[in-house]
Design a protein around this motif. Structure first.
Motif, PDB file in Angstrom:
ATOM      1  N   ASP A   2     -37.123  28.057 -17.861  1.00 27.28           N
ATOM      2  CA  ASP A   2     -37.248  29.329 -18.564  1.00 27.28           C
ATOM      3  C   ASP A   2     -36.919  29.186 -20.045  1.00 27.28           C
ATOM      4  O   ASP A   2     -36.252  30.025 -20.634  1.00 27.28           O
ATOM      5  CB  ASP A   2     -36.395  30.433 -17.915  1.00 27.28           C
ATOM      6  CG  ASP A   2     -36.943  31.826 -18.217  1.00 27.28           C
ATOM      7  OD1 ASP A   2     -38.100  31.925 -18.627  1.00 27.28           O
ATOM      8  OD2 ASP A   2     -36.194  32.800 -18.067  1.00 27.28           O
TER       9      ASP A   2
ATOM     10  N   HIS B 246     -44.722  36.967 -13.277  1.00 24.26           N
ATOM     11  CA  HIS B 246     -43.494  36.849 -14.074  1.00 24.26           C
ATOM     12  C   HIS B 246     -42.908  38.247 -14.303  1.00 24.26           C
ATOM     13  O   HIS B 246     -43.648  39.217 -14.394  1.00 24.26           O
ATOM     14  CB  HIS B 246     -43.826  36.170 -15.408  1.00 24.26           C
ATOM     15  CG  HIS B 246     -42.639  35.949 -16.265  1.00 24.26           C
ATOM     16  ND1 HIS B 246     -42.077  36.950 -17.039  1.00 24.26           N
ATOM     17  CD2 HIS B 246     -41.874  34.842 -16.452  1.00 24.26           C
ATOM     18  CE1 HIS B 246     -41.028  36.459 -17.670  1.00 24.26           C
ATOM     19  NE2 HIS B 246     -40.874  35.187 -17.333  1.00 24.26           N
TER      20      HIS B 246
ATOM     21  N   HIS C   9     -37.106  32.746 -10.504  1.00 24.98           N
ATOM     22  CA  HIS C   9     -35.765  33.278 -10.251  1.00 24.98           C
ATOM     23  C   HIS C   9     -35.400  33.242  -8.779  1.00 24.98           C
ATOM     24  O   HIS C   9     -34.953  34.228  -8.197  1.00 24.98           O
ATOM     25  CB  HIS C   9     -35.666  34.688 -10.869  1.00 24.98           C
ATOM     26  CG  HIS C   9     -36.227  34.686 -12.272  1.00 24.98           C
ATOM     27  ND1 HIS C   9     -37.514  35.060 -12.572  1.00 24.98           N
ATOM     28  CD2 HIS C   9     -35.696  34.226 -13.421  1.00 24.98           C
ATOM     29  CE1 HIS C   9     -37.753  34.862 -13.865  1.00 24.98           C
ATOM     30  NE2 HIS C   9     -36.670  34.351 -14.403  1.00 24.98           N
TER      31      HIS C   9
ATOM     32  N   GLU D 102     -41.864  27.461 -15.803  1.00 22.17           N
ATOM     33  CA  GLU D 102     -41.915  28.846 -16.287  1.00 22.17           C
ATOM     34  C   GLU D 102     -41.408  28.874 -17.708  1.00 22.17           C
ATOM     35  O   GLU D 102     -40.329  29.382 -18.010  1.00 22.17           O
ATOM     36  CB  GLU D 102     -41.078  29.796 -15.396  1.00 22.17           C
ATOM     37  CG  GLU D 102     -41.271  31.280 -15.769  1.00 22.17           C
ATOM     38  CD  GLU D 102     -40.138  32.181 -15.303  1.00 22.17           C
ATOM     39  OE1 GLU D 102     -39.876  32.262 -14.086  1.00 22.17           O
ATOM     40  OE2 GLU D 102     -39.512  32.820 -16.192  1.00 22.17           O
TER      41      GLU D 102
HETATM   42 MN    MN Z   1     -39.292  33.802 -17.812  1.00 26.39          MN
END
Ligand code: MN
Ligand code: 1DF
Length: 358
Positions: free
Chosen positions: A316, A190, A243, A21
């Motif tokens: 991330d 996302h 997440h 991601e």
């Molecule tokens: Mn992100």
């Protein structure tokens, strides 16, 4: 596959690290974000809060992120090498083009996809791309998905939260799901900031961003898609959420119980009977990444609830570039076999990576 000992790419642990991601943005789009955030006519407090900050703040965090987003070359590769990331799966940052009027958004998506495709072409062993779309114009979004997957070689679709306040469980967006299923590529749902009809109590407390608002909105969005019956209509369709599953794994028992109880009591006449309990869709139609959650209890919980074959690593970058977090994940006390699935083999399978060239 053989782990060649190339500094920063492979490691002594027997797995490659594939981060799933990771974000980028063309500089011209970031300029537009700043203008958009400052537009007095813009009625999107979430966008104003997010990009009014990152596009203009002199803070080291905001400057590092802006520089990281714009770079698809030496800086990014250096940061990957420094943390032992072999490969990034890269998507246009949130909210992508989903805040603009349809014609502009459609054009901006094409430009962003062309830019990312060039970077992937220049560094095929280091980067894989996701195709950005403008759901505001579903017919053109489907065309761009097809171009992205078939012509540009991308391996997934990025959907950055709601589109101008609309969630994608609305049937007018289902052509996107039909196309993703037909193209056999996953959709990464996302986060974005909550839409204006939801954000006020988050904003008042400074909790609208990645700290909490993102997760609440994305968990809700994913649930709406499940509860609308999207996966009954498109049973092969796969989504990815980050997440640590946007808290849904933790809620799963209650979701199953209360969804069934609500249906049974006919509380909402519009509510659909699904073919399966909600947990089934998490275990069969959804992959989870740990983006932003380098924490063994949460990762292990996700693995135990939806299966180690459905949980993948993500950093991330550049939003959470914390080198020690890679070590936390390396040092998790989970079976080696699950760790390799987490860092490498699940991503290779889900994104159909060319493992011979990694
Ligand atoms: Mn992100
Ligand atoms: C933030 C975090 C921003 C994530 C992001 O995109 C993002 C942040 C605008 O910290 O403001 O992708 N994230 O996924 O955690």
């Amino acid at each position: 596959m053989v782990n060649k000992d190339v500094p920063g790419r492979t490691n002594e642990r027997g797995y490659l690290r594939i981060a799933t991601e990771e974000a980028f943005a063309p500089a011209s789009l970031l300029d537009l974000y700043l203008k958009h955030a400052r537009d007095p006519g813009l009625d999107d407090p979430g966008f104003k809060s997010l990009w009014g900050f990152y596009a203009a703040s002199p803070s080291p965090r905001a400057r590092f992120i802006i520089e990281g987003l714009k770079d698809l070359g030496e800086k990014r590769l250096r940061d990957m090498d420094a943390t032992g990331i072999a490969h990034q799966v890269i998507a246009l940052t949130a909210p992508g083009v989903q805040v603009f009027e349809p014609a502009l958004a459609t054009r901006l998506a094409i430009d962003a996809n062309d830019m990312l495709a060039d970077a992937v072409k220049a560094h095929p062993t280091r980067y894989t791309g996701m195709v950005a779309i403008a759901p505001q114009d579903p017919a053109n979004a489907v065309k761009e998905m097809e171009r992205g997957i078939r012509k540009l070689g991308f391996k997934a679709v990025i959907l950055n939260g709601h589109t101008r306040g609309e969630y994608h469980d609305d049937p007018k967006f289902w052509s996107l799901f039909e196309a993703a299923e037909a193209l056999n590529v996953p959709i990464y749902l996302h986060p974005n900031a909550p839409p204006k009809q939801m954000i006020q109590p988050f904003l008042e407390a400074g909790l609208d961003g990645a700290v909490y608002g993102f997760g609440v909105d994305t968990g809700l969005h994913m649930l709406r898609i499940i509860c609308a019956g999207v996966f009954d209509r498109f049973p092969k369709l796969q989504f990815i959420i980050g997440h640590a599953g946007e808290a849904l794994p933790y809620w799963l028992y209650r979701l199953d119980y209360m969804h069934a109880a609500t249906l049974k009591s006919n509380r909402y006449p519009f509510m659909k009977q699904l073919s399966h309990p909600i947990s089934h869709y998490l275990r069969n139609n959804i992959y989870i990444t740990n983006s932003g959650v380098a924490w063994q209890p949460a990762i292990q919980f996700c693995q135990s609830v939806i299966g180690p074959e459905r949980v993948m690593y993500a950093m991330d970058y550049p939003y959470q570039y914390v080198p020690e977090e890679v070590r936390f994940c390396d040092e998790m006390t989970i079976p080696d076999e699950h760790k390799k699935m987490f860092f490498q083999t699940n991503a290779e399978r889900v994104f159909k990576l060319n493992t011979a060239t990694l």
